[in-house]
Design a protein around this motif. Structure first.
Motif, PDB file in Angstrom:
ATOM      1  N   GLN A  32      24.329  37.395  43.426  1.00  0.00           N
ATOM      2  CA  GLN A  32      25.301  37.081  42.478  1.00  0.00           C
ATOM      3  C   GLN A  32      25.314  39.142  43.244  1.00  0.00           C
ATOM      4  O   GLN A  32      24.579  39.518  43.317  1.00  0.00           O
ATOM      5  CB  GLN A  32      25.021  37.683  41.160  1.00  0.00           C
ATOM      6  N   VAL A  33      26.297  39.847  42.651  1.00  0.00           N
ATOM      7  CA  VAL A  33      26.807  41.019  43.056  1.00  0.00           C
ATOM      8  C   VAL A  33      27.244  42.623  42.257  1.00  0.00           C
ATOM      9  O   VAL A  33      27.903  41.326  41.715  1.00  0.00           O
ATOM     10  CB  VAL A  33      26.767  42.091  44.487  1.00  0.00           C
ATOM     11  N   ASP A  34      26.989  42.978  41.820  1.00  0.00           N
ATOM     12  CA  ASP A  34      27.285  44.236  40.865  1.00  0.00           C
ATOM     13  C   ASP A  34      28.922  44.231  41.125  1.00  0.00           C
ATOM     14  O   ASP A  34      29.007  45.227  42.629  1.00  0.00           O
ATOM     15  CB  ASP A  34      26.836  45.117  40.565  1.00  0.00           C
ATOM     16  N   ASN A  35      30.035  43.623  40.649  1.00  0.00           N
ATOM     17  CA  ASN A  35      31.462  44.195  40.974  1.00  0.00           C
ATOM     18  C   ASN A  35      31.875  44.304  39.718  1.00  0.00           C
ATOM     19  O   ASN A  35      31.916  44.202  38.328  1.00  0.00           O
ATOM     20  CB  ASN A  35      31.996  43.576  41.613  1.00  0.00           C
ATOM     21  N   TRP A  36      32.876  45.424  39.660  1.00  0.00           N
ATOM     22  CA  TRP A  36      34.326  45.769  38.587  1.00  0.00           C
ATOM     23  C   TRP A  36      34.942  45.391  38.668  1.00  0.00           C
ATOM     24  O   TRP A  36      35.356  45.637  39.936  1.00  0.00           O
ATOM     25  CB  TRP A  36      34.157  47.020  38.003  1.00  0.00           C
ATOM     26  N   VAL A  37      36.021  44.981  37.841  1.00  0.00           N
ATOM     27  CA  VAL A  37      37.643  45.401  38.887  1.00  0.00           C
ATOM     28  C   VAL A  37      38.490  45.944  37.338  1.00  0.00           C
ATOM     29  O   VAL A  37      38.329  45.459  36.209  1.00  0.00           O
ATOM     30  CB  VAL A  37      38.664  42.951  37.979  1.00  0.00           C
ATOM     31  N   LEU A  38      39.073  46.220  38.178  1.00  0.00           N
ATOM     32  CA  LEU A  38      40.064  47.571  37.605  1.00  0.00           C
ATOM     33  C   LEU A  38      41.164  46.518  38.266  1.00  0.00           C
ATOM     34  O   LEU A  38      41.890  46.791  39.103  1.00  0.00           O
ATOM     35  CB  LEU A  38      40.066  48.521  38.692  1.00  0.00           C
ATOM     36  N   HIS A  39      41.980  46.990  36.574  1.00  0.00           N
ATOM     37  CA  HIS A  39      43.794  46.830  36.203  1.00  0.00           C
ATOM     38  C   HIS A  39      44.174  48.182  35.761  1.00  0.00           C
ATOM     39  O   HIS A  39      43.966  48.583  34.978  1.00  0.00           O
ATOM     40  CB  HIS A  39      43.715  45.712  35.663  1.00  0.00           C
ATOM     41  N   PRO A  40      45.949  47.980  36.149  1.00  0.00           N
ATOM     42  CA  PRO A  40      46.380  49.105  34.967  1.00  0.00           C
ATOM     43  C   PRO A  40      46.392  48.745  33.403  1.00  0.00           C
ATOM     44  O   PRO A  40      46.541  47.761  33.467  1.00  0.00           O
ATOM     45  CB  PRO A  40      47.806  49.413  35.728  1.00  0.00           C
ATOM     46  N   GLY A  41      46.163  49.801  32.754  1.00  0.00           N
ATOM     47  CA  GLY A  41      46.052  50.095  31.298  1.00  0.00           C
ATOM     48  C   GLY A  41      47.198  50.555  31.411  1.00  0.00           C
ATOM     49  O   GLY A  41      48.567  50.612  31.330  1.00  0.00           O
ATOM     50  N   LYS A  42      47.377  50.931  29.638  1.00  0.00           N
ATOM     51  CA  LYS A  42      48.570  51.518  29.033  1.00  0.00           C
ATOM     52  C   LYS A  42      48.437  52.960  29.536  1.00  0.00           C
ATOM     53  O   LYS A  42      47.019  53.688  29.649  1.00  0.00           O
ATOM     54  CB  LYS A  42      48.490  51.446  27.773  1.00  0.00           C
ATOM     55  N   ASP A  43      49.492  53.146  29.527  1.00  0.00           N
ATOM     56  CA  ASP A  43      49.790  55.035  29.993  1.00  0.00           C
ATOM     57  C   ASP A  43      49.101  55.451  31.443  1.00  0.00           C
ATOM     58  O   ASP A  43      48.316  56.852  31.128  1.00  0.00           O
ATOM     59  CB  ASP A  43      49.348  56.176  28.841  1.00  0.00           C
ATOM     60  N   GLY A  44      49.100  54.644  32.545  1.00  0.00           N
ATOM     61  CA  GLY A  44      47.961  54.963  33.891  1.00  0.00           C
ATOM     62  C   GLY A  44      46.731  54.636  33.451  1.00  0.00           C
ATOM     63  O   GLY A  44      46.472  55.446  34.062  1.00  0.00           O
ATOM     64  N   GLU A  45      45.953  54.556  32.589  1.00  0.00           N
ATOM     65  CA  GLU A  45      44.890  54.623  32.208  1.00  0.00           C
ATOM     66  C   GLU A  45      44.119  53.116  33.096  1.00  0.00           C
ATOM     67  O   GLU A  45      45.585  52.660  33.784  1.00  0.00           O
ATOM     68  CB  GLU A  45      45.087  54.297  30.622  1.00  0.00           C
ATOM     69  N   ILE A  46      42.947  53.069  32.954  1.00  0.00           N
ATOM     70  CA  ILE A  46      42.440  52.095  33.668  1.00  0.00           C
ATOM     71  C   ILE A  46      42.517  50.955  32.157  1.00  0.00           C
ATOM     72  O   ILE A  46      41.478  51.873  32.121  1.00  0.00           O
ATOM     73  CB  ILE A  46      41.675  52.322  35.136  1.00  0.00           C
ATOM     74  N   VAL A  47      42.311  49.662  33.237  1.00  0.00           N
ATOM     75  CA  VAL A  47      40.827  48.508  32.286  1.00  0.00           C
ATOM     76  C   VAL A  47      40.298  48.370  33.053  1.00  0.00           C
ATOM     77  O   VAL A  47      39.918  47.818  34.390  1.00  0.00           O
ATOM     78  CB  VAL A  47      41.717  48.227  31.401  1.00  0.00           C
ATOM     79  N   MET A  48      38.202  48.382  32.951  1.00  0.00           N
ATOM     80  CA  MET A  48      37.923  47.490  34.073  1.00  0.00           C
ATOM     81  C   MET A  48      36.492  46.794  33.402  1.00  0.00           C
ATOM     82  O   MET A  48      36.427  46.445  32.089  1.00  0.00           O
ATOM     83  CB  MET A  48      36.710  48.763  33.717  1.00  0.00           C
ATOM     84  N   GLU A  49      37.086  45.697  33.537  1.00  0.00           N
ATOM     85  CA  GLU A  49      36.091  44.667  33.453  1.00  0.00           C
ATOM     86  C   GLU A  49      34.655  44.292  34.605  1.00  0.00           C
ATOM     87  O   GLU A  49      34.644  44.219  35.922  1.00  0.00           O
ATOM     88  CB  GLU A  49      36.399  42.964  33.542  1.00  0.00           C
ATOM     89  N   HIS A  50      33.480  44.333  33.899  1.00  0.00           N
ATOM     90  CA  HIS A  50      32.184  44.280  35.095  1.00  0.00           C
ATOM     91  C   HIS A  50      31.781  42.383  35.214  1.00  0.00           C
ATOM     92  O   HIS A  50      31.595  41.272  34.541  1.00  0.00           O
ATOM     93  CB  HIS A  50      30.685  44.592  33.925  1.00  0.00           C
ATOM     94  N   HIS A  51      31.634  42.098  36.626  1.00  0.00           N
ATOM     95  CA  HIS A  51      31.703  40.978  37.303  1.00  0.00           C
ATOM     96  C   HIS A  51      30.132  41.100  37.665  1.00  0.00           C
ATOM     97  O   HIS A  51      29.736  41.975  38.016  1.00  0.00           O
ATOM     98  CB  HIS A  51      32.776  39.561  37.560  1.00  0.00           C
ATOM     99  N   THR A  52      29.131  39.471  37.948  1.00  0.00           N
ATOM    100  CA  THR A  52      28.608  39.897  39.065  1.00  0.00           C
ATOM    101  C   THR A  52      28.621  38.418  39.326  1.00  0.00           C
ATOM    102  O   THR A  52      27.830  38.269  41.260  1.00  0.00           O
ATOM    103  CB  THR A  52      26.958  39.512  38.415  1.00  0.00           C
ATOM    104  N   ASP A  53      29.581  37.128  39.227  1.00  0.00           N
ATOM    105  CA  ASP A  53      30.032  35.790  40.284  1.00  0.00           C
ATOM    106  C   ASP A  53      31.220  36.595  41.123  1.00  0.00           C
ATOM    107  O   ASP A  53      32.111  36.581  41.075  1.00  0.00           O
ATOM    108  CB  ASP A  53      30.050  35.026  38.952  1.00  0.00           C
ATOM    109  N   ILE A  54      30.693  36.749  42.428  1.00  0.00           N
ATOM    110  CA  ILE A  54      31.471  37.749  43.067  1.00  0.00           C
ATOM    111  C   ILE A  54      32.672  36.591  43.278  1.00  0.00           C
ATOM    112  O   ILE A  54      33.554  36.919  43.705  1.00  0.00           O
ATOM    113  CB  ILE A  54      30.749  38.401  44.265  1.00  0.00           C
TER     114      ILE A  54
END
Ligand SMILES: NC(=O)NCCC[C@H](N)C(=O)O
Length: 408
Positions: free
Chosen positions: A293-315
């Motif tokens: 495992q390794v700490d990683n964050w998946v970034l996607h577009p959110g509302k109004d130009g913001e970013i949504v982020m999910e934390h994962h470890t299973d790369i």
């Protein structure tokens, strides 16, 4: 208008690539300046050049057009007015904004043709190169026991880092250490003024920032997914910043930010993790925990130009989902041997350059990693490196893809 830059993967057949042939800047490294200039030894220049020419020819033999950073820069500076503007900014970023030394440097470099001038700037300017007879108080006070007025740029042959081709655009990077920050000023002028690029390339993020990002951390995994290392060289806020720009203005909708150790040996994500086929990667075991495992964050577009982020470890799971693959093959550097892996990673055994899906260029010295790649069905082109690797970079570090064929 068609962009002269088109890179939508790490593995599409390499059509055009930018290199820099190591020059006299390498022999302007001294034992005292080695660490500050980010080198671990002083390469023997004639052999480093031989090795680099072999690397370039290997790429040409596989159908790539090789273009040189220093030549693109000279072409970009053909216009006198542009050249003067560049020179003033380069001398200022070298620490001289006014005074006798500033004026003497401008006079000395202005007298050269564009190619000689850019070669000299990369090589470094010694105090003995110019006659500072009309010294003023400032020039007298300057650091006279350091032989250079303008430091050499020995890392210029690592063309991967000052910028990164992403899709049909580019990030021109605010780099971390002073030893490299001026490299991307040259990139800025190439993109703005070289006829091949001028007016045709979108800049996803420019270098006018305080937060830093380097191309070794920027991996183009597909036409809508990036991986970016959170590393010694790239900050989380720079990742968020470029993600926002890409989400707004490009087809990129996914950024996988991968946290790696912050140290010199692993200064960029591509020194420990590279993509080499549709579903195959090299990975240095040291960045994974005992469960892979390794700490990683998946970034996607959110509302109004913001970013949504999910934390994962299973790369592996993150990559399978982002790339829509049923399986992911992580091939461990040095076959995960506790002695071989750190040795071969130190000499850039993870830093492979894919020139087509399942076809890579690697350093011949990392023979355990190379044999394992072959066992996993990868076609390996080996290039020599006794001298090039003393700068702590491998084939991916030494290359900036400009055009790759799309992959299906
Ligand atoms: N992408 C890369 O891993 N580039 C290698 C950069 C080596 C250079 N001596 C540096 O420390 O920046």
């Amino acid at each position: 208008m068609t962009s002269p830059i088109h890179v939508t993967s790490e593995i599409g057949k390499l059509k055009t690539v930018m290199l820099h042939r190591p020059g006299r800047e390498i022999e302007n490294i001294t034992p005292d300046s080695m660490e500050r200039l980010l080198f671990d030894d002083i390469p023997y220049l004639p052999i480093a050049q031989e090795e680099h020419d072999f690397f370039a020819q290997t790429l040409r033999d596989q159908g790539a057009e090789v273009i040189y950073f220093e030549k693109l820069a000279a072409e970009a500076l053909a216009d006198e007015k542009v050249r003067q503007e560049f020179l003033n900014r380069m001398v200022a970023e070298s620490g001289y904004v006014a005074g006798a030394t500033h004026d003497a440097l401008i006079e000395y470099l202005s007298a050269m043709n564009p190619q000689d001038m850019i070669d000299k700037i990369i090589e470094g300017v010694r105090g003995t190169d110019i006659d500072l007879k009309h010294g003023d108080l400032q020039s007298v006070s300057e650091n006279t026991d350091w032989p250079f007025l303008m430091d050499p740029m020995p890392n210029a042959y690592f063309t991967r880092d000052p910028q990164a081709s992403i899709g049909d655009g580019i990030s021109i990077n605010r780099m971390t250490f002073a030893a490299r920050q001026r490299e991307s000023l040259i990139t800025e002028y190439i993109i703005k003024h070289n006829p091949r690029f001028a007016g045709k390339v979108e800049v996803w993020r420019d270098r006018n920032h305080t937060t830093h990002i380097e191309g070794g951390d920027e991996l183009v995994l597909s036409n809508h997914v990036l991986a970016i290392g959170i590393s010694q060289r790239t900050t989380a806020d720079a990742i968020e910043d470029i993600a926002k720009n890409l989400f707004k203005d490009s087809d990129y909708d996914t950024v996988i930010a991968i946290s790696i150790p912050h140290n010199h040996a692993m200064m960029h994500l591509d020194t420990v993790f590279t993509m080499i086929n549709y579903d195959q990667f090299t990975v240095h075991p040291a960045i994974l925990d005992d469960n892979g495992q390794v700490d990683n964050w998946v970034l996607h577009p959110g509302k109004d130009g913001e970013i949504v982020m999910e934390h994962h470890t299973d790369i592996k799971e993150v990559l399978k989902k982002a790339l829509n693959k049923s399986e992911i093959d992580l091939i461990p550097t040095g076959n995960a041997d506790p002695i071989v892996a750190p040795r071969e990673q130190w000499n850039d055994g993870s830093n492979t350059l894919a020139i087509a899906p399942g076809e890579v260029v690697t350093y011949n010295r990392n023979y355990v990693s190379n044999d394992l790649l072959r066992e996993h069905g990868i076609l390996v082109h080996e290039v020599r490196s006794s001298e090039l690797s003393r700068g702590r970079g491998g084939p991916r570090c030494m290359s900036c893809p400009i055009v790759r064929e799309d992959i299906d």
